[in-house]
Design a protein around this motif. Structure first.
Motif, PDB file in Angstrom:
ATOM      1  N   ASP A   1       0.817  -1.230   0.000  1.00 45.66           N
ATOM      2  CA  ASP A   1       0.000   0.000   0.000  1.00 45.66           C
ATOM      3  C   ASP A   1       0.847   1.274   0.000  1.00 45.66           C
ATOM      4  O   ASP A   1       0.404   2.334   0.461  1.00 45.66           O
ATOM      5  N   PHE A   2       2.077   1.191  -0.542  1.00 49.39           N
ATOM      6  CA  PHE A   2       2.960   2.363  -0.578  1.00 49.39           C
ATOM      7  C   PHE A   2       2.376   3.421  -1.524  1.00 49.39           C
ATOM      8  O   PHE A   2       2.006   3.142  -2.659  1.00 49.39           O
ATOM      9  N   GLN A   3       2.293   4.664  -1.030  1.00 48.52           N
ATOM     10  CA  GLN A   3       1.711   5.758  -1.812  1.00 48.52           C
ATOM     11  C   GLN A   3       2.722   6.879  -2.082  1.00 48.52           C
ATOM     12  O   GLN A   3       2.385   7.871  -2.719  1.00 48.52           O
ATOM     13  N   GLY A   4       3.939   6.754  -1.581  1.00 46.67           N
ATOM     14  CA  GLY A   4       4.927   7.825  -1.708  1.00 46.67           C
ATOM     15  C   GLY A   4       5.562   7.888  -3.083  1.00 46.67           C
ATOM     16  O   GLY A   4       5.220   7.133  -3.995  1.00 46.67           O
ATOM     17  N   THR A   5       6.506   8.781  -3.222  1.00 45.22           N
ATOM     18  CA  THR A   5       7.220   8.956  -4.485  1.00 45.22           C
ATOM     19  C   THR A   5       8.331   7.921  -4.601  1.00 45.22           C
ATOM     20  O   THR A   5       9.131   7.760  -3.682  1.00 45.22           O
ATOM     21  N   LYS A   6       8.393   7.227  -5.707  1.00 47.09           N
ATOM     22  CA  LYS A   6       9.431   6.219  -5.903  1.00 47.09           C
ATOM     23  C   LYS A   6      10.784   6.875  -6.189  1.00 47.09           C
ATOM     24  O   LYS A   6      10.852   7.877  -6.890  1.00 47.09           O
ATOM     25  N   LYS A   7      11.811   6.301  -5.609  1.00 49.98           N
ATOM     26  CA  LYS A   7      13.162   6.828  -5.783  1.00 49.98           C
ATOM     27  C   LYS A   7      13.834   6.164  -6.990  1.00 49.98           C
ATOM     28  O   LYS A   7      13.635   4.979  -7.251  1.00 49.98           O
ATOM     29  N   ASP A   8      14.633   6.936  -7.687  1.00 50.15           N
ATOM     30  CA  ASP A   8      15.325   6.412  -8.864  1.00 50.15           C
ATOM     31  C   ASP A   8      16.714   5.880  -8.522  1.00 50.15           C
ATOM     32  O   ASP A   8      17.226   4.989  -9.199  1.00 50.15           O
ATOM     33  N   ASN A   9      17.322   6.416  -7.476  1.00 52.45           N
ATOM     34  CA  ASN A   9      18.698   6.013  -7.173  1.00 52.45           C
ATOM     35  C   ASN A   9      18.749   4.627  -6.536  1.00 52.45           C
ATOM     36  O   ASN A   9      17.774   4.164  -5.917  1.00 52.45           O
ATOM     37  N   GLU A  10      19.893   3.980  -6.667  1.00 53.01           N
ATOM     38  CA  GLU A  10      20.037   2.633  -6.117  1.00 53.01           C
ATOM     39  C   GLU A  10      20.653   2.692  -4.718  1.00 53.01           C
ATOM     40  O   GLU A  10      21.395   3.624  -4.391  1.00 53.01           O
ATOM     41  N   ILE A  11      20.332   1.676  -3.932  1.00 52.37           N
ATOM     42  CA  ILE A  11      20.886   1.559  -2.583  1.00 52.37           C
ATOM     43  C   ILE A  11      21.652   0.242  -2.488  1.00 52.37           C
ATOM     44  O   ILE A  11      21.510  -0.640  -3.326  1.00 52.37           O
ATOM     45  N   THR A  12      22.485   0.124  -1.440  1.00 51.66           N
ATOM     46  CA  THR A  12      23.237  -1.108  -1.210  1.00 51.66           C
ATOM     47  C   THR A  12      22.386  -2.034  -0.346  1.00 51.66           C
ATOM     48  O   THR A  12      21.876  -1.640   0.701  1.00 51.66           O
ATOM     49  N   ILE A  13      22.256  -3.286  -0.795  1.00 48.09           N
ATOM     50  CA  ILE A  13      21.331  -4.232  -0.156  1.00 48.09           C
ATOM     51  C   ILE A  13      22.071  -5.527   0.200  1.00 48.09           C
ATOM     52  O   ILE A  13      22.852  -6.056  -0.600  1.00 48.09           O
ATOM     53  N   PHE A  14      21.816  -6.040   1.389  1.00 52.20           N
ATOM     54  CA  PHE A  14      22.401  -7.297   1.859  1.00 52.20           C
ATOM     55  C   PHE A  14      21.452  -8.454   1.552  1.00 52.20           C
ATOM     56  O   PHE A  14      20.245  -8.369   1.803  1.00 52.20           O
TER      57      PHE A  14
ATOM     58  N   ILE B   1      21.367  -1.673   3.379  1.00 48.96           N
ATOM     59  CA  ILE B   1      22.519  -1.250   4.175  1.00 48.96           C
ATOM     60  C   ILE B   1      22.685   0.269   4.081  1.00 48.96           C
ATOM     61  O   ILE B   1      23.161   0.900   5.023  1.00 48.96           O
ATOM     62  N   THR B   2      22.274   0.840   2.945  1.00 48.81           N
ATOM     63  CA  THR B   2      22.305   2.307   2.810  1.00 48.81           C
ATOM     64  C   THR B   2      20.904   2.823   2.500  1.00 48.81           C
ATOM     65  O   THR B   2      20.079   2.119   1.922  1.00 48.81           O
ATOM     66  N   LYS B   3      20.668   4.069   2.876  1.00 52.63           N
ATOM     67  CA  LYS B   3      19.403   4.733   2.572  1.00 52.63           C
ATOM     68  C   LYS B   3      19.491   5.376   1.195  1.00 52.63           C
ATOM     69  O   LYS B   3      20.547   5.362   0.549  1.00 52.63           O
ATOM     70  N   ASN B   4      18.395   5.973   0.760  1.00 50.20           N
ATOM     71  CA  ASN B   4      18.379   6.629  -0.551  1.00 50.20           C
ATOM     72  C   ASN B   4      19.351   7.798  -0.641  1.00 50.20           C
ATOM     73  O   ASN B   4      19.835   8.123  -1.719  1.00 50.20           O
ATOM     74  N   ASP B   5      19.647   8.411   0.496  1.00 52.52           N
ATOM     75  CA  ASP B   5      20.591   9.532   0.470  1.00 52.52           C
ATOM     76  C   ASP B   5      22.039   9.072   0.651  1.00 52.52           C
ATOM     77  O   ASP B   5      22.949   9.881   0.767  1.00 52.52           O
ATOM     78  N   GLY B   6      22.239   7.760   0.694  1.00 51.92           N
ATOM     79  CA  GLY B   6      23.589   7.213   0.786  1.00 51.92           C
ATOM     80  C   GLY B   6      24.092   6.997   2.202  1.00 51.92           C
ATOM     81  O   GLY B   6      25.151   6.388   2.411  1.00 51.92           O
ATOM     82  N   THR B   7      23.351   7.479   3.190  1.00 47.16           N
ATOM     83  CA  THR B   7      23.778   7.293   4.583  1.00 47.16           C
ATOM     84  C   THR B   7      23.442   5.872   5.041  1.00 47.16           C
ATOM     85  O   THR B   7      22.552   5.223   4.490  1.00 47.16           O
ATOM     86  N   PRO B   8      24.154   5.368   6.060  1.00 49.78           N
ATOM     87  CA  PRO B   8      23.918   3.995   6.515  1.00 49.78           C
ATOM     88  C   PRO B   8      22.576   3.838   7.227  1.00 49.78           C
ATOM     89  O   PRO B   8      22.098   4.758   7.895  1.00 49.78           O
ATOM     90  N   THR B   9      21.972   2.686   7.066  1.00 51.31           N
ATOM     91  CA  THR B   9      20.748   2.352   7.793  1.00 51.31           C
ATOM     92  C   THR B   9      21.093   1.953   9.229  1.00 51.31           C
ATOM     93  O   THR B   9      22.257   1.736   9.572  1.00 51.31           O
ATOM     94  N   TYR B  10      20.066   1.835  10.031  1.00 50.48           N
ATOM     95  CA  TYR B  10      20.253   1.343  11.409  1.00 50.48           C
ATOM     96  C   TYR B  10      20.922  -0.029  11.378  1.00 50.48           C
ATOM     97  O   TYR B  10      21.825  -0.316  12.169  1.00 50.48           O
TER      98      TYR B  10
END
Length: 550
Positions: free
Chosen positions: A278-291, A304-313
């Motif tokens: 049910d996501f209604q937000g704006t989709k991001k075009d940039n890629e993130i790092t995923i484990f 592992i990284t957020k859309n702005d490139g900073t690390p996730t929790y």
């Protein structure tokens, strides 16, 4: 005696069929506290298929091959249990038998509490705090060099909302037109906001705060709450060796090397995760790092990284545990709330991927409900409706708090019944345990002289001797399983048996410790001193001092 019986049983199995190899650690022997015997084993039931015999037939063979002068009778019970009856003259040997206590001097890191620094410690933190501290005591009991660690998650959205709540409160009270919202409520937010205002009055002379000014304010607020939490814990007998802030882990810049190592193993990729339902937000075009945590049984891969490139929790948490591992602990133990159960898979899989040899485990603590006047109290930190931990400890006392937080198995729900805890009678287990110790001390203080006479071996006395003998195996089992409730339950049980022996003297004067001239037999003296030693060790692990008088 328990180990001796196990060894004899292993020898019996070897005589029956030397080709079958059964480890002594697989053999179970336990104590009985009724008329069915003194020791029992399920060995015939457990290994009947291995020896290709019916349990009853294997039990008979074991009994025929068992050789010992210490038992008056060995018999089969039920479908294949074997019960042992100890001769009277060997009971006091159980008190004096010296077992070589297991010792391990390796270093262990136990991280617990680690509360989000957005409010004071409350009831939900109380259980994990005591379980972590008692588990630390237990590991120290077995020789480990233990580091108690408190981790402060001082980054992320929760901190932004915490800061916003403080600034909203300041703005509302002092009629500033600051653009902040309220997320956290309660008296503590008002008090903290006033402290921040008094400390940074000059900052609020302008209508807009810079990022640096916001950072100063939130760091001041976090420091206040962390210090308050540490004081509450110290007042409860909990002292930490290491306080680690998430920002200090970020500053070490461990994450690039971690991602590089995971890339080598083919466990990370760049892309986008599926949008939430049910996501209604704006989709991001940039890629993130995923484990690739689904490789390890997780229900989805984790960013592992957020859309702005900073690390996730999650990324910072991996880095934090890598930091702990690099400090060369032989074992890492975390105490978590049960709401983090689903988080374990992704974190442990990342750590094992980086360090296959890592010894990492988590002890989960279920929620605690506060019960008063037979009614469960409702609490919420965001709504400001919380029962602060320091208030709980003040109301029920430190030893009640420490004992009852260990009373139930850590992964089961617990209702903390305030009315019962405050009672000073046998309904309150810790009161009854302390009362038993004080009773034993009162006997020792009244002794005229110690005489070499025999103490009558009543049913109650035999049970108490056996229960005291069981202490070492209970403590070791608690240590191996990381289950501190076993200590609390044992103390309640052995104290109950002591009181039963004490009460039996009313109808059987031969069960009294002291005679009419206040003389004490050598065996009774040995029993009382051993009893006090066991109670002192058990309470010591729980962080409670035994009382000499009540």
């Amino acid at each position: 005696m328990l180990d001796q019986i196990k060894l004899s049983l292993k020898n019996c199995l070897s005589k029956i069929d030397a080709s079958v190899n059964v480890s002594i650690d697989e053999i179970e022997v336990s104590l009985l506290f009724d008329e069915k015997g003194d020791f029992t084993t399920n060995i015939a039931l457990k290994f009947s298929k291995l020896y290709k015999q019916k349990p009853a037939d294997l039990a008979k063979s074991i009994i025929e091959n068992f050789s010992s002068e210490e038992f008056s009778k060995i018999e089969m019970a039920g479908p294949g249990f074997i019960n042992f009856f100890l001769k009277d003259q060997f009971f006091f040997n159980l008190l004096n038998s010296q077992q070589n206590r297991f010792q391990d001097q390796s270093s262990v890191n136990i991280e617990f509490v680690s509360a989000n620094p957005t409010g004071p410690l409350h009831l939900a933190h109380g259980r994990g705090a005591i379980v972590g501290d008692v588990l630390s005591n237990l590991y120290q009991f077995y020789g480990h060099n233990v580091t108690r660690e408190y981790y402060v998650n001082n980054t992320g959205n929760q901190i932004n909302e915490f800061l916003s709540s403080i600034l909203f409160q300041i703005s509302s009270k002092h009629n500033f037109n600051l653009p902040y919202q309220q997320f956290y409520k309660g008296d503590y937010i008002q008090e903290l906001a006033e402290k921040c205002f008094e400390n940074f009055k000059n900052i609020f002379e302008i209508t807009k705060l810079s990022k640096d000014e916001e950072l100063k304010i939130v760091n001041f607020a976090i420091e206040n709450l962390v210090n308050q939490s540490l004081k509450t814990l110290k007042d409860s007998g909990i002292n930490f060796d290491q306080i680690t802030y998430e920002t200090s882990i970020v500053e070490k810049k461990l994450l690039p090397e971690i991602i590089k190592e995971l890339e080598k193993k083919g466990l990370v990729y760049n892309g986008q995760l599926h949008d939430p339902k049910d996501f209604q937000g704006t989709k991001k075009d940039n890629e993130i790092t995923i484990f690739k945590s689904t490789n390890f049984g997780d229900d989805e891969d984790r960013a592992i990284t957020k859309n702005d490139g900073t690390p996730t929790y999650f990324a910072n948490d991996i880095a934090y545990h890598v930091d702990k591992y690099q400090r060369q602990y032989s074992k890492l133990i975390n105490i978590w709330g049960a709401d983090h159960l689903g988080y374990l898979k992704r974190l442990s899989s990342a750590l094992v991927s980086l360090y296959p040899e890592i010894n990492f485990s988590v002890v989960f603590c279920q929620i605690v409900n506060l019960k008063r006047d037979n009614t469960i109290q409702k609490m919420s930190k965001r709504e400001g409706n919380i029962f602060e931990l320091d208030e709980l400890v003040k109301e029920i006392g430190i030893e009640n708090y420490r004992y009852f937080m260990c009373y139930r198995k850590n992964d089961t729900h617990m209702d903390l019944d305030i009315d019962l805890i405050k009672k000073e009678n046998k309904e309150n287990p810790i009161y009854y345990i302390q009362y038993s110790f004080a009773r034993s001390q009162s006997v020792l203080e009244r002794v005229n002289k110690v005489i070499s006479s025999n103490m009558e071996l009543s049913f109650e006395l035999k049970n108490l001797i056996k229960k005291i003998h069981e202490w070492d195996s209970v403590a070791l089992n608690s240590y191996k399983r990381n289950e501190v409730h076993l200590i609390a339950h044992y103390l309640e049980s052995v104290a109950s048996m002591f009181h039963s022996l004490w009460s039996s003297a009313k109808s059987n004067p031969n069960s009294r410790f002291l005679d009419d001239e206040n003389n004490l037999t050598e065996n009774a003296q040995s029993l009382l001193k051993k009893y006090q030693s066991v109670i002192s060790e058990g309470l010591g692990i729980l962080g409670i001092k035994p009382k000499l008088k009540m």
